[in-house]
Design an enzyme around this catalytic site. Structure first.
Site, PDB file in Angstrom:
ATOM      1  N   VAL A   1      38.809  78.631  73.706  1.00 38.74           N
ATOM      2  CA  VAL A   1      38.586  79.070  75.088  1.00 38.74           C
ATOM      3  C   VAL A   1      37.095  79.255  75.356  1.00 38.74           C
ATOM      4  O   VAL A   1      36.571  78.811  76.394  1.00 38.74           O
ATOM      5  CB  VAL A   1      39.327  80.396  75.379  1.00 38.74           C
ATOM      6  CG1 VAL A   1      38.990  80.888  76.791  1.00 38.74           C
ATOM      7  CG2 VAL A   1      40.836  80.237  75.216  1.00 38.74           C
TER       8      VAL A   1
ATOM      9  N   GLY B   1      36.120  78.996  65.048  1.00 42.57           N
ATOM     10  CA  GLY B   1      35.511  78.058  65.987  1.00 42.57           C
ATOM     11  C   GLY B   1      34.732  76.997  65.241  1.00 42.57           C
ATOM     12  O   GLY B   1      34.697  76.996  64.005  1.00 42.57           O
TER      13      GLY B   1
ATOM     14  N   TYR C   1      46.089  92.430  64.990  1.00 48.29           N
ATOM     15  CA  TYR C   1      45.656  91.800  66.241  1.00 48.29           C
ATOM     16  C   TYR C   1      46.066  92.651  67.437  1.00 48.29           C
ATOM     17  O   TYR C   1      45.240  93.012  68.269  1.00 48.29           O
ATOM     18  CB  TYR C   1      46.274  90.407  66.318  1.00 48.29           C
ATOM     19  CG  TYR C   1      45.869  89.586  67.510  1.00 48.29           C
ATOM     20  CD1 TYR C   1      44.599  88.999  67.591  1.00 48.29           C
ATOM     21  CD2 TYR C   1      46.756  89.360  68.565  1.00 48.29           C
ATOM     22  CE1 TYR C   1      44.232  88.233  68.678  1.00 48.29           C
ATOM     23  CE2 TYR C   1      46.393  88.573  69.661  1.00 48.29           C
ATOM     24  CZ  TYR C   1      45.139  88.009  69.713  1.00 48.29           C
ATOM     25  OH  TYR C   1      44.777  87.241  70.791  1.00 48.29           O
TER      26      TYR C   1
ATOM     27  N   THR D   1      47.709  80.210  75.886  1.00 49.40           N
ATOM     28  CA  THR D   1      46.890  79.168  76.514  1.00 49.40           C
ATOM     29  C   THR D   1      46.728  78.005  75.535  1.00 49.40           C
ATOM     30  O   THR D   1      46.668  78.217  74.325  1.00 49.40           O
ATOM     31  CB  THR D   1      45.521  79.756  76.903  1.00 49.40           C
ATOM     32  OG1 THR D   1      45.747  80.839  77.807  1.00 49.40           O
ATOM     33  CG2 THR D   1      44.628  78.738  77.571  1.00 49.40           C
TER      34      THR D   1
HETATM   35  P1  NAD Z   1      39.666  80.803  68.737  1.00 45.77           P
HETATM   36  O1  NAD Z   1      40.094  81.255  67.397  1.00 45.77           O
HETATM   37  O2  NAD Z   1      39.573  79.342  69.007  1.00 45.77           O
HETATM   38  O3  NAD Z   1      38.274  81.432  69.164  1.00 45.77           O
HETATM   39  C1  NAD Z   1      37.788  82.636  68.668  1.00 45.77           C
HETATM   40  C2  NAD Z   1      36.316  82.457  68.369  1.00 45.77           C
HETATM   41  O4  NAD Z   1      35.780  83.708  67.906  1.00 45.77           O
HETATM   42  C3  NAD Z   1      36.037  81.439  67.271  1.00 45.77           C
HETATM   43  O5  NAD Z   1      34.995  80.581  67.650  1.00 45.77           O
HETATM   44  C4  NAD Z   1      35.627  82.309  66.069  1.00 45.77           C
HETATM   45  O6  NAD Z   1      34.815  81.634  65.164  1.00 45.77           O
HETATM   46  C5  NAD Z   1      34.962  83.460  66.765  1.00 45.77           C
HETATM   47  N1  NAD Z   1      34.935  84.685  65.969  1.00 45.77           N
HETATM   48  C6  NAD Z   1      35.966  85.257  65.303  1.00 45.77           C
HETATM   49  N2  NAD Z   1      35.566  86.378  64.684  1.00 45.77           N
HETATM   50  C7  NAD Z   1      34.236  86.525  64.978  1.00 45.77           C
HETATM   51  C8  NAD Z   1      33.259  87.483  64.614  1.00 45.77           C
HETATM   52  N3  NAD Z   1      33.554  88.521  63.838  1.00 45.77           N
HETATM   53  N4  NAD Z   1      32.001  87.313  65.077  1.00 45.77           N
HETATM   54  C9  NAD Z   1      31.674  86.251  65.853  1.00 45.77           C
HETATM   55  N5  NAD Z   1      32.577  85.305  66.226  1.00 45.77           N
HETATM   56  C10 NAD Z   1      33.837  85.448  65.784  1.00 45.77           C
HETATM   57  O7  NAD Z   1      40.679  81.487  69.767  1.00 45.77           O
HETATM   58  P2  NAD Z   1      40.835  81.304  71.340  1.00 45.77           P
HETATM   59  O8  NAD Z   1      42.197  80.848  71.596  1.00 45.77           O
HETATM   60  O9  NAD Z   1      39.692  80.556  71.896  1.00 45.77           O
HETATM   61  O10 NAD Z   1      40.760  82.819  71.803  1.00 45.77           O
HETATM   62  C11 NAD Z   1      39.595  83.363  72.406  1.00 45.77           C
HETATM   63  C12 NAD Z   1      39.869  84.797  72.825  1.00 45.77           C
HETATM   64  O11 NAD Z   1      40.937  84.847  73.775  1.00 45.77           O
HETATM   65  C13 NAD Z   1      40.272  85.704  71.654  1.00 45.77           C
HETATM   66  O12 NAD Z   1      39.683  86.959  71.824  1.00 45.77           O
HETATM   67  C14 NAD Z   1      41.769  85.795  71.812  1.00 45.77           C
HETATM   68  O13 NAD Z   1      42.254  87.009  71.282  1.00 45.77           O
HETATM   69  C15 NAD Z   1      41.937  85.724  73.319  1.00 45.77           C
HETATM   70  N6  NAD Z   1      43.275  85.225  73.663  1.00 45.77           N
HETATM   71  C16 NAD Z   1      43.564  83.893  73.524  1.00 45.77           C
HETATM   72  C17 NAD Z   1      44.850  83.457  73.819  1.00 45.77           C
HETATM   73  C18 NAD Z   1      45.227  82.006  73.687  1.00 45.77           C
HETATM   74  O14 NAD Z   1      46.397  81.683  73.887  1.00 45.77           O
HETATM   75  N7  NAD Z   1      44.325  81.105  73.405  1.00 45.77           N
HETATM   76  C19 NAD Z   1      45.828  84.354  74.241  1.00 45.77           C
HETATM   77  C20 NAD Z   1      45.483  85.702  74.349  1.00 45.77           C
HETATM   78  C21 NAD Z   1      44.200  86.118  74.067  1.00 45.77           C
END
Ligand code: NAD
Ligand code: UDP
Ligand code: UDP
Length: 313
Positions: A15, A39, A146, A176
């Protein structure tokens, strides 16, 4: 340039990278902070070298001193497979990351948006879920790192708001999907598409009657930006697609759209897997004039095309 700077934690994630695209395009001075846990540099490599884009390798557990007008706190692994593989680090990212980014927002006078989640509702007893519902979360189960981490982050946001006057926005994101999910992400859409494209069995957990409501990433990003840009509400506000589908129907849709001959293989339902989930988006419609525009089949076609390209390259 619009002379505003935006810090995006988790900006190299699924995202976060789409959000970086939109913010760079609209002229923000963008700082993308990521530790590359889930990521990847590939997700933002096309932005590297742009004058208004900066990539910072950093872990949000640790303090960060930069100047920003807007902070999008997206850092946190989001797939159950990844967030459960090192649950202690998930809690640290969610809670310490929130504290540090709130501390930064407080010092800079920045507006800060938290990417919260439908998981705060847990195995919901209310359907569809409204923001006023307090949730049904097992605090000691495998998903708790989480769910409770994100609940605590919300608490911190509202406490920094009440106690220190920090300008907060909280969105609860529902499932998403879209391009730039990792092929090994472990979430259902990427799993089913990769399995279908490779001709591997489709791993359906439980009997597949559990439901989710899937939102295409472009719709989500539009909702995040609208939430950040309005001056009326702090949230929490649900952002998701209210069109609900059983996971079995999702498997069949992916099989049809990919033309795959993969068979469905039933696996045990993971512990604490929510039975049904659908957002009530009345508030998003009302306050943000937002609703999703991309239907599941259209979004899945885009996502399948992305994964096909990955498989080939
Ligand atoms: P993702 O795992 O692709 O992205 C998370 C990013 O955070 C990654 O790039 C990762 O490397 C980085 N990250 C993790 N821990 C870190 C740290 N300690 N320091 C710096 N960077 C760190 O997940 P996503 O689907 O892109 O989700 C993004 C956000 O949206 C998250 O907070 C997630 O909880 C929230 N979210 C996503 C969804 C979904 O369906 N995609 C649903 C609900 C909430
Ligand atoms: N913090 C940060 N960047 C900043 C300001 C603060 O990372 O620009 C961190 C800081 O290390 C602190 C946390 O955010 O641990 C919370 O900050 P706050 O000012 O609320 O708390 P305090 O410093 O008083 O403990
Ligand atoms: N799921 C599945 N097969 C998979 C991955 C997930 O049947 O290969 C199911 C999972 O049990 C859940 C739903 O799909 O009921 C959504 O799972 P995901 O991990 O994508 O997200 P979440 O459970 O966090 O909503």
């Amino acid at each position: 340039m619009n002379n505003q700077s935006a810090l995006i934690t988790g900006g190299a994630g699924f995202v976060g990278s789409h959000l970086c695209d939109r913010l760079v395009a609209s002229g923000y001075d963008v700082m993308c902070v990521d530790n590359f846990h889930t990521g990847s540099k590939q997700n933002i490599q096309h932005l590297v070298g742009r004058v208004n884009f900066e990539l910072i390798r950093h872990d949000v557990w640790l303090p960060l001193y930069v100047e920003a007008d807007r902070v999008f706190n997206m850092a946190c692994p989001a797939s159950p497979v990844h967030y459960q593989s090192d649950p202690v680090s998930t809690v640290k990212t969610a809670v310490l990351g929130a504290i540090n980014m709130l501390g930064l927002a407080k010092r800079c006078g920045a507006r800060i948006l938290q990417a919260s989640t439908s998981e705060v509702y847990g195995d919901a007893q209310q359907h569809p879920q409204q923001e006023s519902y307090w949730g049904n979360v097992n605090p000691t189960g495998p998903r708790a790192c989480y769910d409770e981490g994100k609940r605590c982050a919300e608490t911190l946001f509202f406490d920094y708001h009440r106690q220190h006057g920090v300008d907060i926005r909280v969105v609860r994101i529902f499932n998403t999907y879209g391009p730039r999910m990792r092929p090994d992400d472990g979430r259902v859409v990427s799993n089913f598409i990769m399995q279908a494209l490779r001709g591997d069995p489709i791993t359906l957990y439980g009997d597949g009657s559990q439901t989710r409501s899937f939102c295409y990433v472009d719709d989500l990003v539009e909702g995040l930006l609208r939430m950040m840009d309005q001056n009326e509400v702090t949230g929490p506000i649900n952002i998701g697609n209210p069109s609900e589908i059983t996971i079995r129907d999702l498997a069949e849709t992916v099989l049809r759209l990919t033309g795959s001959k993969s068979r469905i293989e039933y696996r045990p339902l993971p512990q604490d897997d929510p039975i049904q989930r659908r957002p009530d988006i009345t508030k998003a419609r009302q306050h943000l004039d937002w609703q999703p525009g991309v239907g599941l089949e259209d979004g899945l076609k885009e996502t399948i095309a992305y994964f096909k390209h990955l498989v080939k390259s």
